[in-house]
Motif scaffolding. Structure first.
Motif, PDB file in Angstrom:
ATOM      1  N   ASP A  60      16.602   8.048  -3.833  1.00 15.43           N
ATOM      2  CA  ASP A  60      15.503   7.343  -3.197  1.00 15.43           C
ATOM      3  C   ASP A  60      15.238   6.101  -4.035  1.00 15.43           C
ATOM      4  O   ASP A  60      14.934   6.204  -5.229  1.00 15.43           O
ATOM      5  N   LEU A  61      15.354   4.938  -3.426  1.00 13.65           N
ATOM      6  CA  LEU A  61      15.088   3.676  -4.127  1.00 13.65           C
ATOM      7  C   LEU A  61      13.578   3.455  -4.155  1.00 13.65           C
ATOM      8  O   LEU A  61      13.058   2.477  -3.647  1.00 13.65           O
ATOM      9  N   SER A  62      12.894   4.368  -4.788  1.00 15.70           N
ATOM     10  CA  SER A  62      11.452   4.562  -4.679  1.00 15.70           C
ATOM     11  C   SER A  62      10.608   3.635  -5.543  1.00 15.70           C
ATOM     12  O   SER A  62       9.411   3.519  -5.321  1.00 15.70           O
TER      13      SER A  62
ATOM     14  N   PRO B  22      10.588  -0.497   3.165  1.00 15.93           N
ATOM     15  CA  PRO B  22      10.554   0.829   3.768  1.00 15.93           C
ATOM     16  C   PRO B  22       9.602   1.796   3.066  1.00 15.93           C
ATOM     17  O   PRO B  22      10.014   2.772   2.438  1.00 15.93           O
ATOM     18  N   SER B  23       8.305   1.501   3.174  1.00 15.90           N
ATOM     19  CA  SER B  23       7.284   2.349   2.571  1.00 15.90           C
ATOM     20  C   SER B  23       5.956   2.105   3.272  1.00 15.90           C
ATOM     21  O   SER B  23       5.640   0.948   3.613  1.00 15.90           O
ATOM     22  N   THR B  24       5.194   3.162   3.477  1.00 14.59           N
ATOM     23  CA  THR B  24       3.861   2.991   4.059  1.00 14.59           C
ATOM     24  C   THR B  24       2.929   2.276   3.083  1.00 14.59           C
ATOM     25  O   THR B  24       1.892   1.750   3.494  1.00 14.59           O
ATOM     26  N   LYS B  25       3.312   2.221   1.806  1.00 11.06           N
ATOM     27  CA  LYS B  25       2.509   1.499   0.805  1.00 11.06           C
ATOM     28  C   LYS B  25       2.702  -0.021   0.919  1.00 11.06           C
ATOM     29  O   LYS B  25       1.924  -0.791   0.383  1.00 11.06           O
ATOM     30  N   GLY B  26       3.822  -0.414   1.521  1.00 10.78           N
ATOM     31  CA  GLY B  26       4.124  -1.838   1.618  1.00 10.78           C
ATOM     32  C   GLY B  26       4.887  -2.381   0.426  1.00 10.78           C
ATOM     33  O   GLY B  26       5.213  -3.551   0.382  1.00 10.78           O
ATOM     34  N   SER B  27       5.175  -1.524  -0.554  1.00 11.31           N
ATOM     35  CA  SER B  27       5.960  -1.957  -1.715  1.00 11.31           C
ATOM     36  C   SER B  27       6.659  -0.763  -2.314  1.00 11.31           C
ATOM     37  O   SER B  27       6.247   0.384  -2.148  1.00 11.31           O
ATOM     38  N   LEU B  28       7.754  -1.047  -3.005  1.00 13.06           N
ATOM     39  CA  LEU B  28       8.510  -0.008  -3.709  1.00 13.06           C
ATOM     40  C   LEU B  28       8.677  -0.453  -5.153  1.00 13.06           C
ATOM     41  O   LEU B  28       8.898  -1.606  -5.426  1.00 13.06           O
TER      42      LEU B  28
END
Length: 195
Positions: free
Chosen positions: A108-110, A189-195
């Motif tokens: 996961d490129l989290s 690709p995150s509901t946070k808007g950032s990774l």
């Protein structure tokens, strides 16, 4: 262009890594540790990344600093090449066999470093290579690439095969996760808007 090139110098090593995430799987590797060159070649080839790694390390002591510092530098280079992460698939996985061995890698490129490593090698050394160094490489990589990585060897009797399936699966999983999805090209690709 999703490319990056970095050099990291310490009192123990000088490591230069060049990476093209959208390459064809070409590698030029000179780590001073032949078995590890073979493993990095698997990542490049199966990840379809062009990868150059050159390292001058204190191999007269052992390979630990060399392998760990390559992981750190490759992680930094990978993170830089990803850029703002807009449009990434983000998640990747691979299940890779080699004869009797089977390994799974999930990434996961989290933006959060984490390593779960479930590997019990059937022997401690592959030739002159200490298998403990594979975990050290991966830990350095995840810490500096800021990715979550799960690595599991599900079966295997030959330690070389166990290791090789891990590196092939790593290449495939990173390739999948780093793929650009045209349907979400402008979105992280995150509901946070950032990774």
């Amino acid at each position: 262009m999703r490319c990056a090139r970095l050099t990291r110098t310490t009192l123990e090593t000088t490591v230069t890594v060049s990476l093209d995430l959208d390459g064809t799987g070409v590698s030029r590797l000179s780590t001073g540790v032949p078995f590890f060159d073979h493993m990095l070649d698997q990542v490049a080839r199966h990840g379809l990344m062009d990868l150059e790694v050159a390292c001058q390390g204190d191999l007269h002591i052992d390979a630990h600093h060399t392998i760990e510092d390559i992981g750190i530098t490759l992680g930094q280079t990978f993170a830089q090449a990803l850029g703002d992460k807009k449009g990434l698939v983000r998640y990747g996985h691979a299940l890779i066999p080699l004869d009797e061995a089977l390994s799974q890698v999930v990434v996961d490129l989290s933006g959060r470093p984490g390593l779960e490593y479930g590997v019990n090698y059937t022997r401690a050394r592959i030739g002159d290579f200490d298998v403990d160094l594979i975990r050290e490489f991966l830990q350095g990589f995840v810490n500096h690439a800021q990715v979550t990585l799960h690595v599991d060897n599900l079966k295997g009797r030959n330690a070389h095969h166990q290791a090789e399936t891990i590196f092939k699966a790593l290449g495939r999983a990173l390739r999948m996760a780093a793929t650009l999805d045209p349907r979400s090209a402008s979105q992280v690709p995150s509901t946070k808007g950032s990774l």
